[in-house]
Design a protein around this motif. Structure first.
Motif, short mmCIF file in Angstrom:
data_model
loop_
_atom_site.label_atom_id
_atom_site.label_comp_id
_atom_site.label_asym_id
_atom_site.label_seq_id
_atom_site.Cartn_x
_atom_site.Cartn_y
_atom_site.Cartn_z
N LEU A 56 43.67 40.54 25.51
CA LEU A 56 43.27 40.28 24.13
C LEU A 56 44.49 40.06 23.24
CD1 LEU A 56 40.63 43.17 23.79
CD2 LEU A 56 40.20 40.76 24.43
N VAL A 77 40.87 38.31 19.07
CA VAL A 77 39.86 39.16 18.45
C VAL A 77 40.09 39.22 16.95
CG1 VAL A 77 38.77 41.42 18.49
CG2 VAL A 77 39.95 40.59 20.52
N VAL A 79 33.11 40.00 22.24
CA VAL A 79 34.17 39.82 23.23
C VAL A 79 33.69 40.01 24.67
CG1 VAL A 79 36.34 40.81 24.08
CG2 VAL A 79 36.08 40.27 21.65
N SER A 99 45.47 39.84 18.90
CA SER A 99 44.95 40.01 17.55
C SER A 99 46.04 39.80 16.51
CB SER A 99 44.31 41.38 17.36
OG SER A 99 45.30 42.38 17.42
N PRO A 125 34.55 41.63 17.51
CA PRO A 125 34.70 42.57 18.64
C PRO A 125 33.44 42.68 19.51
CG PRO A 125 35.73 43.49 16.69
CD PRO A 125 35.07 42.20 16.25
#
Ligand SMILES: *Cc1c(COP(=O)(O)O)cnc(C)c1O
Length: 243
Positions: free
Chosen positions: A173, A139, A155, A175, A152
């Protein structure tokens, strides 16, 4: 005296436990992914000797060469060979579509997935005799223009599409936010990714098997990531020194 890889790992494990306690996550387990880009096989083996099993790599070619060398030197560290817990390889760097086949053959996880096309190729190319390839969607939480990762708002659709593909198992996820001016800003970005995972898990598609992985936090922001709910921290510098 220089810190050894083993003592650095022990130190990080203590810091993880302390961050969990301070965040009221006493029962949680946060996994440690040792990031070994530019780290040679000899030093990876020091980490293995210290009990580390999960490794993260950024560059496909570099990773595959090291994995092949380790398999030749230490076949006992392979999946399904004896008592040892096998080594686990996570791709955390950008994945081009012309590298998907080799990634599907050598890696256990791809944390940097950011396109359906890539997922479709990995699904088709994952060898049938291997377990499902474990997937995290990367993300782009801070909207940095130069970075890979999915916005976002995009997603959920990608997550549902991946969930429908065979031989892949969506886990959560990942990041990599840019360094922020304050710890509070860092915490807020990690919290956004946590909330995004929480929302995904409200969808019926994930009711039977909830997404359980939030890969957030590096050497510089591990504590804030754990406070925001990280389940896997990716640590390079604090284990192996500056690159
Ligand atoms: C290099 C890297 C890490 C490790 O960063 P350190 O600051 O060395 O701990 C973690 N995640 C990703 C995606 C990386 O590229």
């Amino acid at each position: 005296m220089l810190n050894t890889v083993a003592s650095n790992i022990a130190h990080i494990e203590r810091e993880i436990a302390q961050s969990c306690r301070q965040s009221g996550r006493s029962d949680d387990r946060v996994m440690l992914l040792a990031v070994t880009k530019t780290v040679n096989v000899e030093r990876i083996l020091e980490a293995v000797a210290a009990g580390q099993r999960r490794f993260g790599e950024n560059y496909v070619q570099e990773a595959v060469e090291k994995i092949q060398t380790l398999r030749e030197l230490h076949p006992e560290l392979l999946r399904g060979s004896g008592e040892q817990v096998p080594l686990e390889w996570h791709l955390i760097g950008p994945l081009q579509n012309n590298k998907t086949r080799i990634v599907a053959e050598y890696f256990d996880w791809v944390q940097s997935l950011d396109a359906l096309k890539t997922a479709q190729r990995l699904s088709a190319q994952r060898p049938a005799d291997l377990p499902d390839l474990q997937i995290c969607i990367q993300v782009n939480v801070d909207g940095a223009a130069t970075k890979s990762g999915v916005a976002p708002q995009d997603v959920p659709d990608l997550a549902l599409a991946i969930q429908a593909l065979p031989r892949l198992r969506l886990r959560g996820l990942m990041s990599i936010p840019n360094p922020q001016d304050s710890l509070l800003q860092t915490l807020a970005l990690h919290a956004r990714v946590h909330d995004l995972l929480h929302k995904l898990n409200q969808h019926p598609a994930f009711a039977a098997l909830p997404l359980d992985t939030l890969s957030m936090g590096m050497s510089g922001d591990m504590h804030e990531a754990i406070a925001a709910g990280s389940t896997m921290v990716r640590i390079g510098t604090a284990i192996f020194g500056a690159r």
